[in-house]
Every structure is written in structure tokens, then in C-alpha cells.
Design a protein around this motif. Structure first.
Motif, PDB file in Angstrom:
ATOM      1  N   GLU A  36      70.608   8.566 -59.590  1.00 38.59           N
ATOM      2  CA  GLU A  36      71.038   9.822 -58.972  1.00 38.59           C
ATOM      3  C   GLU A  36      69.864  10.763 -58.728  1.00 38.59           C
ATOM      4  N   LEU A  37      68.913  10.771 -59.673  1.00 37.90           N
ATOM      5  CA  LEU A  37      67.741  11.633 -59.503  1.00 37.90           C
ATOM      6  C   LEU A  37      66.874  11.161 -58.337  1.00 37.90           C
ATOM      7  N   PHE A  38      66.626   9.874 -58.288  1.00 40.03           N
ATOM      8  CA  PHE A  38      65.727   9.355 -57.261  1.00 40.03           C
ATOM      9  C   PHE A  38      66.367   9.356 -55.873  1.00 40.03           C
ATOM     10  N   SER A  39      67.689   9.317 -55.827  1.00 42.67           N
ATOM     11  CA  SER A  39      68.350   9.331 -54.525  1.00 42.67           C
ATOM     12  C   SER A  39      68.716  10.756 -54.100  1.00 42.67           C
ATOM     13  N   LEU A  40      68.243  11.751 -54.853  1.00 41.91           N
ATOM     14  CA  LEU A  40      68.457  13.170 -54.553  1.00 41.91           C
ATOM     15  C   LEU A  40      69.926  13.574 -54.607  1.00 41.91           C
ATOM     16  N   GLN A  41      70.746  12.758 -55.296  1.00 39.80           N
ATOM     17  CA  GLN A  41      72.129  13.184 -55.487  1.00 39.80           C
ATOM     18  C   GLN A  41      72.175  14.385 -56.420  1.00 39.80           C
ATOM     19  N   LYS A  42      71.148  14.507 -57.224  1.00 40.85           N
ATOM     20  CA  LYS A  42      71.016  15.728 -58.032  1.00 40.85           C
ATOM     21  C   LYS A  42      69.539  16.001 -58.287  1.00 40.85           C
ATOM     22  N   PHE A  43      69.245  17.272 -58.595  1.00 43.79           N
ATOM     23  CA  PHE A  43      67.868  17.643 -58.899  1.00 43.79           C
ATOM     24  C   PHE A  43      67.631  17.518 -60.394  1.00 43.79           C
ATOM     25  N   GLY A  44      66.434  17.128 -60.743  1.00 49.27           N
ATOM     26  CA  GLY A  44      66.103  17.061 -62.153  1.00 49.27           C
ATOM     27  C   GLY A  44      64.639  16.692 -62.312  1.00 49.27           C
ATOM     28  N   ASN A  45      64.172  16.786 -63.529  1.00 48.93           N
ATOM     29  CA  ASN A  45      62.760  16.532 -63.788  1.00 48.93           C
ATOM     30  C   ASN A  45      62.502  15.036 -63.919  1.00 48.93           C
ATOM     31  N   VAL A  46      61.494  14.590 -63.192  1.00 50.82           N
ATOM     32  CA  VAL A  46      61.120  13.183 -63.211  1.00 50.82           C
ATOM     33  C   VAL A  46      59.652  13.049 -63.621  1.00 50.82           C
ATOM     34  N   TYR A  47      58.796  13.770 -62.896  1.00 45.58           N
ATOM     35  CA  TYR A  47      57.363  13.606 -63.066  1.00 45.58           C
ATOM     36  C   TYR A  47      56.713  14.925 -62.633  1.00 45.58           C
ATOM     37  N   THR A  48      55.771  15.423 -63.411  1.00 39.64           N
ATOM     38  CA  THR A  48      55.250  16.771 -63.190  1.00 39.64           C
ATOM     39  C   THR A  48      54.521  16.930 -61.847  1.00 39.64           C
ATOM     40  N   ARG A  49      54.127  15.841 -61.230  1.00 39.72           N
ATOM     41  CA  ARG A  49      53.514  15.970 -59.903  1.00 39.72           C
ATOM     42  C   ARG A  49      54.515  16.546 -58.898  1.00 39.72           C
ATOM     43  N   ILE A  50      55.800  16.292 -59.121  1.00 40.07           N
ATOM     44  CA  ILE A  50      56.827  16.740 -58.168  1.00 40.07           C
ATOM     45  C   ILE A  50      57.559  17.981 -58.664  1.00 40.07           C
ATOM     46  N   MET A  51      57.862  18.048 -59.916  1.00 38.56           N
ATOM     47  CA  MET A  51      58.448  19.268 -60.469  1.00 38.56           C
ATOM     48  C   MET A  51      58.316  19.286 -61.985  1.00 38.56           C
ATOM     49  N   ASN A  52      58.308  20.499 -62.520  1.00 34.09           N
ATOM     50  CA  ASN A  52      58.108  20.708 -63.950  1.00 34.09           C
ATOM     51  C   ASN A  52      58.868  21.969 -64.354  1.00 34.09           C
ATOM     52  N   PRO A  53      59.502  22.004 -65.506  1.00 35.83           N
ATOM     53  CA  PRO A  53      60.346  23.163 -65.846  1.00 35.83           C
ATOM     54  C   PRO A  53      59.595  24.496 -65.906  1.00 35.83           C
ATOM     55  N   THR A  54      58.344  24.484 -66.349  1.00 33.74           N
ATOM     56  CA  THR A  54      57.578  25.738 -66.380  1.00 33.74           C
ATOM     57  C   THR A  54      57.276  26.199 -64.952  1.00 33.74           C
ATOM     58  N   THR A  55      56.800  25.245 -64.166  1.00 35.42           N
ATOM     59  CA  THR A  55      56.475  25.553 -62.774  1.00 35.42           C
ATOM     60  C   THR A  55      57.731  25.967 -62.013  1.00 35.42           C
ATOM     61  N   ASP A  56      58.843  25.349 -62.364  1.00 40.13           N
ATOM     62  CA  ASP A  56      60.123  25.638 -61.712  1.00 40.13           C
ATOM     63  C   ASP A  56      60.509  27.113 -61.861  1.00 40.13           C
ATOM     64  N   VAL A  57      60.236  27.692 -63.021  1.00 36.99           N
ATOM     65  CA  VAL A  57      60.577  29.111 -63.214  1.00 36.99           C
ATOM     66  C   VAL A  57      59.718  29.980 -62.291  1.00 36.99           C
ATOM     67  N   LEU A  58      58.429  29.649 -62.207  1.00 33.24           N
ATOM     68  CA  LEU A  58      57.564  30.400 -61.286  1.00 33.24           C
ATOM     69  C   LEU A  58      58.092  30.282 -59.856  1.00 33.24           C
ATOM     70  N   GLU A  59      58.483  29.081 -59.476  1.00 32.80           N
ATOM     71  CA  GLU A  59      58.988  28.854 -58.114  1.00 32.80           C
ATOM     72  C   GLU A  59      60.264  29.643 -57.862  1.00 32.80           C
ATOM     73  N   GLN A  60      61.194  29.585 -58.813  1.00 31.91           N
ATOM     74  CA  GLN A  60      62.447  30.333 -58.639  1.00 31.91           C
ATOM     75  C   GLN A  60      62.196  31.836 -58.604  1.00 31.91           C
ATOM     76  N   ARG A  61      61.296  32.281 -59.465  1.00 26.51           N
ATOM     77  CA  ARG A  61      61.030  33.724 -59.572  1.00 26.51           C
ATOM     78  C   ARG A  61      60.400  34.248 -58.280  1.00 26.51           C
ATOM     79  N   MET A  62      59.424  33.517 -57.768  1.00 27.81           N
ATOM     80  CA  MET A  62      58.768  33.975 -56.530  1.00 27.81           C
ATOM     81  C   MET A  62      59.699  33.850 -55.334  1.00 27.81           C
TER      82      MET A  62
END
Lengths: 441, 294
Positions: A50-76
Motif C-alpha cells: 500500500e505504501l509503495f503503490s501510493l494507496q497511503k502515505f507513510g515513511n519508507v526511506y528518509t531520501r523521500i520523506m522523514n517525520p522530522t522533515t515532514d513537520v517542517l514541510e507541513q509547517r511551511m
């Protein structure tokens, strides 16, 4: 992580502290944790599918997304009024991704000429070598964007507050031309976060070097790309095959179709899932944490930068060693109208001025500074100064320097948030010293 | 421009574009013409196209006593509900629910329309609605703000009665647009406002005299966008705040650098804000944030 209960508020002072993160669900920590990890447990194989087919978003590998970076992205994204943001390793990486998400070899973009030198090089040389032509036009004539565009034009580009000229980019006019022709406007808002709101004026994508004001403390290199979600990619599908045609790098995904259940994020998702994945210019979680720290005080700092710079500009305008001051607060005519239209939250921290004694005076002035740092950067909480003709613009011919607004006696200040009296005192002693040098000669 | 009969008076309506209807209500002392720049910006970008290729039809009436519309019939004290009847009639005329936008006095009328006939509406955009009556029963500061605006209304009413129109209207214009704003206007604009002073006084009476309590707004479940200028009067900001906290489905947004007359001074940011709300992009942003945090 839980969302903030104040999502109805769009006040930037509140969003800068609360958007995208309330507290850590495991520990209760209210500071955003640094998730210094490369990878994340995928759990069941079904979850991985489901994660790899984009049926849902989630953390896989920090090159693509990371929870700390995600907060910065959402905030900005919340602060800017966008639908999705993506953090990158630097501002240059953000600009590169903003263009390569929609432009390929054989395509072109149209850019204003008033650009940061690094961006100029990226456009004039590196993108050119990749087969993407950049057509440069004078941003004082917005209609030049229309004249330079053709069926292969994939974006318009401009800097909201370019130095050394400091004349705001005509966002409304160029965005309107873009709406008419089906071409999105990408703006670099690095020098004017919060004080200019590009999406209010019709810009479609905003990029930042977070290294500057957002970080604010000169500690980390980073960039951001924010999608307004306003550009109608489907309406102009023929112009944007990277979004409207099957993407062979992702199981033939057609991005404008794939995002329909999610929201207007075709551009942002392609940028992340395809461009960031492949080029790898991701932001480190540690740097994301540093930018979150900077972001918390950005509204306060921008007010103080603007207030100090306004006063420094007036001080310099009255100084006998200074022949010209370049600052948005001193403009007249059409330039003043642009300042009033776009710099609605203050004039920013940049001030340029020219010394009567030319390059020799510029160098002597820099050498005499005691408080201000001699640095090739802007947006630090500390006051910074540089003499562009012998540093940042040294590799350009004198003719190109003058075209860029860099005269031999030109000095650029990035006015910081020290006590105003101390900044003025340092400038006074450095400028007065020039007079003594002249008398001695 | 077409004219329709509503509640015994002729109401003039100008339109632009075609498709899903969007009604825009102007402020006190103005007319539907105040939306010209916003309408141009909306149809050039944010509302240039809609779902399924259907566009948007902008409907901009002149409220009673303004532009080409007739004045209030005088068959009783005029209430906000009497003005809100214009929205109902226009929605009936359109034959489908409408998006509703109101600025200042038009915002107070739009809120009333949402209370009285929510089934006719798709969304609500309130730009500094001068629903002064909502400050009654608030904090001591709210009380002072209400007294301040009620006194201004009294001075305008006195000017209407004793014939000193210009002195009264100078206070009205300078209150909202800053000291010296009246003096900077063209003589023709002074004359035009003088001709409308009766309607202006009536608008003050309706917006200060309305009896609906703030709590009633909690019934308005429509997606609502509340807009205010970053440099507006404290009273306008306060009404927006109180409504944001009361309406169950409201979002507040500031237009940086703008004062109370923001549709006229900042038409493009206003057009984008309206466009985001009408098209649901504003909602998409919040929903996406929640999705990410889930």
C-alpha cells in the motif's frame, strides 16, 4: 503525532509554532524529535504494498520523506498557504527540482534577469547542458514573459526580492499571463519570507533557500518547494507530459490522475516521488530540526530585520560618503508601487549602497567593519556585509557586473537583529574611516 | 444590467461569466460596481474554470439605496433579513444553490442570509462583516468598540437630519480608510456619497440594531471563510475573531497589508482567497494536513 487544534487560525505567528505537530505520541515531547534514521519498518507485506503503490502515505526511506522533515514541510506549507511542501538539501536543489519536475530536454522556461548568481549559473549553464533552455527577460516589462513564451515553455520564474536591485518581481502581472497561456509561475521568495505572500498574488509554486531567513542563524543549508495547488495541470495537459503522460519511472503512473483522491498535489507528488527519489537531494532530519527552530522566531525576526534595515537605509542616505542607497523603502514611482503591492509585511533586511570612492573605498569599508561579518550570505540574525565586485560577482565582466547592478563602489548589507545603535555605530566608524583615508591620500 | 423586484423595490444586478453562481454583496456607501477588479481577477484565474469544464457566474446586485437599485420601501423598520431576501431571490432566480460573498455591510447581510436560508447556499465568504450587533454581550472591550461605532452611526444620522452631510460622511470615510481619506477623494465621489447618505444611515441602524445573538451563528454549518485586513480597525478584526470561534466550520485568513476596503485596495489577493474557498482548495489544504498527521 496529533494535529494542532488551532488549524482554523492562519496567523503566521501561531502556525510557525504549532502547524503540523502538537506533541510526540510516545514521549509527550513538544519539541519535534529528530528522527535520525535512514529507513522505517514497513510492517506487513500488505502495508508495504500500500505504501509503495501510493494507496497511503507513510515513511519508507528518509531520501523521500522523514517525520522530522515532514513537520517542517507541513509547517511551511501552512504558513505559505500551499497544499504540499517538499524539503531539499539546498535552495539550489529546490529550484532545480521545481523546474525538472515539469521540464525535460527540448523544453524551455522564461526567467527574469534579476537573479541570485548561483541561480543564473544553474539556468545559463547547467540546465542548458541538460537541454533545458532558459530565456532571460527584463522583469520590469512583464509582457516580455508573454513574448518569450512558446509551446515548449514549461514555467515562468522570478525572484520576489532580488538583490542588488531590490525591486519586487511583478508576480500578479506575470501570473496572469501564465494563467492565460497555461504556464505556471515559480517564484523564489528566499529574501522575503512572510513579508511577501506570493500565493496571494497568483504565484503557483514557491521555492526557498531555507539557509537564509528561515534558518536565520547561519547553521544549516536547506531548501523548500511549496505547491499552491492552484495550477490546473489537467486543463493544460498537453503542455505538461511529465504529469499527464504515464511515468515510466513509477509503473506508468499518470500523476494528474493518481492524485485525484488526494487533492491538487500532482506537481508536488511527482517532485517528491520521482524527482527527489531519483536525484536524492533530500534535507537531513537534523537540518530540518534546525530549520524548525529558526522558523519558530521567523515572524519576530523579519519584523526586526525590516525595522533595522529601514533605519539603516535612512542613515546611509544622509551620509556624505554614500552616493546612492538601494532599499525598497526609498523607491519612487513604479518601483514604489511594486513595493506597496508585494512587500506588505515590511521591506526586508537587505540594503545596498554605493560609495563615492569606488572599489577601493568598498574594500576599505569592509576591512574596517568590526561588528558586521564579512560573509557571502544573507538572512542571518547577525548583520553581514560584502563587496560584490570583488567577491560574489568577481567572475563576471565589468559590463555584466553593471548589468546586474553591481558598481565598483557597491556594498550589500544584510541587516541583522542586533540593537540598532550598535549597527549604526559600526557603519559610522567604518564610513568615517574612509574620509580619513581620503584626507591622508 | 437587469432589474428584479424584491420586497417591493427594484434591485439592479450586474453579472459576469457563466456557470455555478457566486453572489457578491458590496459594502455600505458602494454598489455592485465595487467588485469590478475582483471579478476580473476571479474570471482570469481562480474561477476561470470549474469542475467538469463548467465556469462561474458572478452576480453582483446593488443593495437597496445604492447604484441603480431603489431605496428601501419604508413599509417598516428595515432589518438585515430584508436585505438578505435579495440573496434568496437571486438564488431562486439562479435555480440552484449559490456561493455567497459579502464585504462589510454586505458581509453582515450574507451572514443573515446564511442564518435564514442556508439551504440556498454552497459556501460563505465574509470579508470583514460589520455585524456590529455581535459585540453586544462580549467583553468590556467589545462594549467600548460597540459604543464607538454606535456613536459614529448617531453622528451620520444627525448629519442626515440637519443637512451637514459632508462633515458626517468625512467621519465615516476616515473611520474606515484612515485620517485624510475623505479629503483625498475627488469632489464627484463626495457628491455620490452625499446622495447615498440615507442608505448609509439606514445600514448603521440595521447593523447596530439587529437582535440576533452571536450564539445563533453556531447554527451556520456552511464552509465559511472569514477574511480581514492586517491593518484594519480593531472592531472589524474583533467581529471576525468572534465569528471564527463561533461558526463550526470557519477558517480565518488575513490579507497582509490591507485595511477595511480590501476588495478595492487588494483585489487580487481577495480574488485568490475567494477562489480558494469556492473551489474547495482551502479545504483541500486542511484535509491534506490532517491526512499527513493521521
Amino acid at each position: 503525532m496529533t494535529t494542532t487544534p488551532t488549524l482554523t487560525s492562519k496567523h503566521v505567528e501561531t502556525l510557525a509554532l504549532h502547524a503540523g505537530f502538537r506533541s510526540d505520541p510516545t514521549t509527550g515531547a513538544i519539541a519535534v524529535p529528530i528522527y535520525q534514521t535512514t529507513s522505517f519498518d514497513l510492517g506487513s507485506t500488505q502495508n508495504a504494498i500500500e505504501l509503495f503503490s501510493l494507496q497511503k502515505f507513510g515513511n519508507v526511506y528518509t531520501r523521500i520523506m522523514n517525520p522530522t522533515t515532514d513537520v517542517l514541510e507541513q509547517r511551511m506549507s501552512a504558513i505559505e498557504g500551499g497544499v504540499m511542501a517538499m524539503a531539499l538539501a539546498s535552495g539550489q536543489a529546490a529550484i532545480t527540482a521545481s523546474i525538472t519536475t515539469i521540464a525535460q530536454a527540448g523544453d524551455n522556461i522564461v526567467s527574469g534577469t534579476d537573479l541570485y548568481g548561483g541561480t543564473w549559473n544553474l539556468f545559463a549553464h547547467t540546465l542548458k547542458a541538460m537541454g533545458i533552455e532558459v530565456r532571460f527577460v527584463d522583469p520590469s516589462d512583464p509582457d516580455a514573459f508573454r513574448r518569450a513564451a512558446d509551446s515548449k515553455t514549461r514555467a515562468f520564474f522570478g525572484e520576489t526580492l532580488p538583490n542588488p536591485k531590490l525591486v519586487p518581481f511583478p508576480i500578479q502581472e506575470v501570473a496572469l499571463i501564465g494563467e492565460e497561456l497555461g504556464i505556471p509561475l515559480i517564484v523564489d521568495n528566499t529574501a522575503a519570507p512572510l513579508i511577501c505572500r506570493p500565493f496571494d498574488h497568483g504565484a503557483h509554486v514557491v521555492v526557498y533557500s531555507t539557509t537564509k531567513y528561515i534558518g536565520g542563524h547561519g547553521t544549516s543549508i536547506g531548501g523548500l518547494l511549496i505547491d499552491s495547488g492552484r495550477f490546473d495541470w489537467e486543463k493544460h495537459a498537453d503542455r505538461f507530459p511529465t504529469l499527464s503522460q504515464p511515468d515510466p519511472s513509477y509503473h506508468g503512473t499518470v500523476w494528474i490522475d493518481a492524485v485525484k483522491p488526494l487533492g491538487p498535489i500532482a506537481y508536488a507528488l511527482k517532485a517528491r516521488i520521482s524527482v527527489l527519489r531519483d536525484t536524492g537531494a533530500c534535507m537531513s532530519p537534523f537540518n530540518a530540526f534546525m530549520f524548525l527552530q529558526g522558523l519558530e522566531t521567523l515572524p519576530l525576526r523579519m519584523r526586526e530585520h525590516s525595522r533595522n534595515a529601514d533605519s539603516i537605509a535612512r542613515f546611509l542616505a544622509d551620509h556624505p560618503s554614500v552616493t546612492k542607497v538601494i532599499h525598497p523603502g526609498l523607491f519612487t514611482g513604479e518601483d514604489k508601487r511594486r513595493v506597496e503591492t508585494y512587500l506588505t509585511g515590511g521591506n526586508g533586511g537587505l540594503v545596498g549602497f554605493e560609495l563615492a570612492g569606488g572599489a577601493e573605498a568598498g574594500l576599505a569599508f569592509i576591512d574596517r567593519l568590526q561588528l558586521l561579518h564579512h560573509v557571502a550570505n544573507i538572512g542571518d540574525a547577525r548583520s553581514l556585509a560584502i563587496h560584490p565586485a570583488t567577491s560574489t560577482h568577481q567572475q563576471l565582466t565589468e559590463e555584466r557586473q553593471l548589468a546586474a547592478g553591481v558598481t565598483p563602489g557597491y556594498v550589500r548589507l544584510s541587516v541583522g537583529i542586533e540593537h540598532y545603535d550598535d549597527i549604526e555605530a559600526d557603519l559610522t566608524q567604518a564610513l568615517d574611516g574612509l574620509g580619513q583615508l581620503a584626507k591622508a591620500a | 444590467m437587469k432589474t428584479i423586484q424584491i420586497g417591493g423595490t427594484a434591485v439592479a444586478v450586474r453579472e459576469a461569466g457563466s456557470g455555478t453562481p457566486v453572489i457578491l454583496l458590496h459594502c455600505t456607501g458602494s454598489s455592485g460596481n465595487q467588485w469590478r477588479a475582483v471579478a476580473d481577477a476571479l474570471l482570469a484565474g481562480p474561477l476561470a474554470s470549474g469542475p467538469g469544464g463548467r465556469g462561474y457566474r458572478l452576480i453582483m446586485p446593488d443593495l437597496r439605496g445604492y447604484g441603480a437599485s431603489e431605496s428601501w420601501s419604508g413599509r417598516g423598520p428595515m432589518r438585515l433579513a430584508d436585505e438578505a431576501a435579495i440573496v434568496r431571490a437571486l438564488a431562486d432566480d439562479a435555480g440552484e444553490p449559490v456561493h455567497l460573498v459579502g464585504h462589510s455591510y454586505g458581509g453582515a447581510v450574507a451572514l443573515t442570509a446564511a442564518l435564514h436560508a442556508p439551504e440556498t447556499l454552497l459556501s460563505l465568504t465574509l470579508i470583514e462583516p460589520v455585524a456590529f450587533y455581535l459585540l453586544r454581550g462580549g467583553s468590556p472591550t467589545d462594549g467600548l468598540l460597540f459604543e464607538e461605532i454606535a456613536e459614529l452611526g448617531d453622528r451620520i444620522a444627525a448629519g442626515l437630519v440637519n443637512g451637514e452631510y459632508r462633515a458626517a460622511l468625512e467621519q465615516f470615510v476616515d473611520y474606515w480608510s484612515g485620517h485624510g481619506a475623505w479629503r483625498s477623494m475627488e469632489p464627484e465621489a463626495h457628491d455620490a456619497l452625499c446622495r447615498r447618505i440615507g442608505a448609509i444611515a439606514l445600514n448603521f441602524a440595521t447593523t447596530t440594531g439587529e437582535k440576533t445573538p452571536l450564539e445563533a451563528a453556531a447554527r451556520v454549518r456552511l464552509p465559511t471563510l472569514l477574511l480581514h485586513g492586517g491593518r484594519t480597525r480593531p472592531i472589524a478584526r474583533r467581529i471576525v475573531e468572534r465569528l471564527t470561534w463561533t461558526l463550526p466550520n470557519a477558517t480565518m485568513r488575513e490579507i497582509q497589508g490591507a485595511g477595511h476596503m480590501l476588495p478595492i485596495t487588494h483585489p487580487i489577493p481577495i480574488a485568490h482567497a475567494i477562489g480558494d474557498h469556492v473551489t474547495g482548495r482551502e479545504h483541500a489544504v486542511v484535509r491534506f494536513l490532517e491526512r499527513c498527521a493521521a
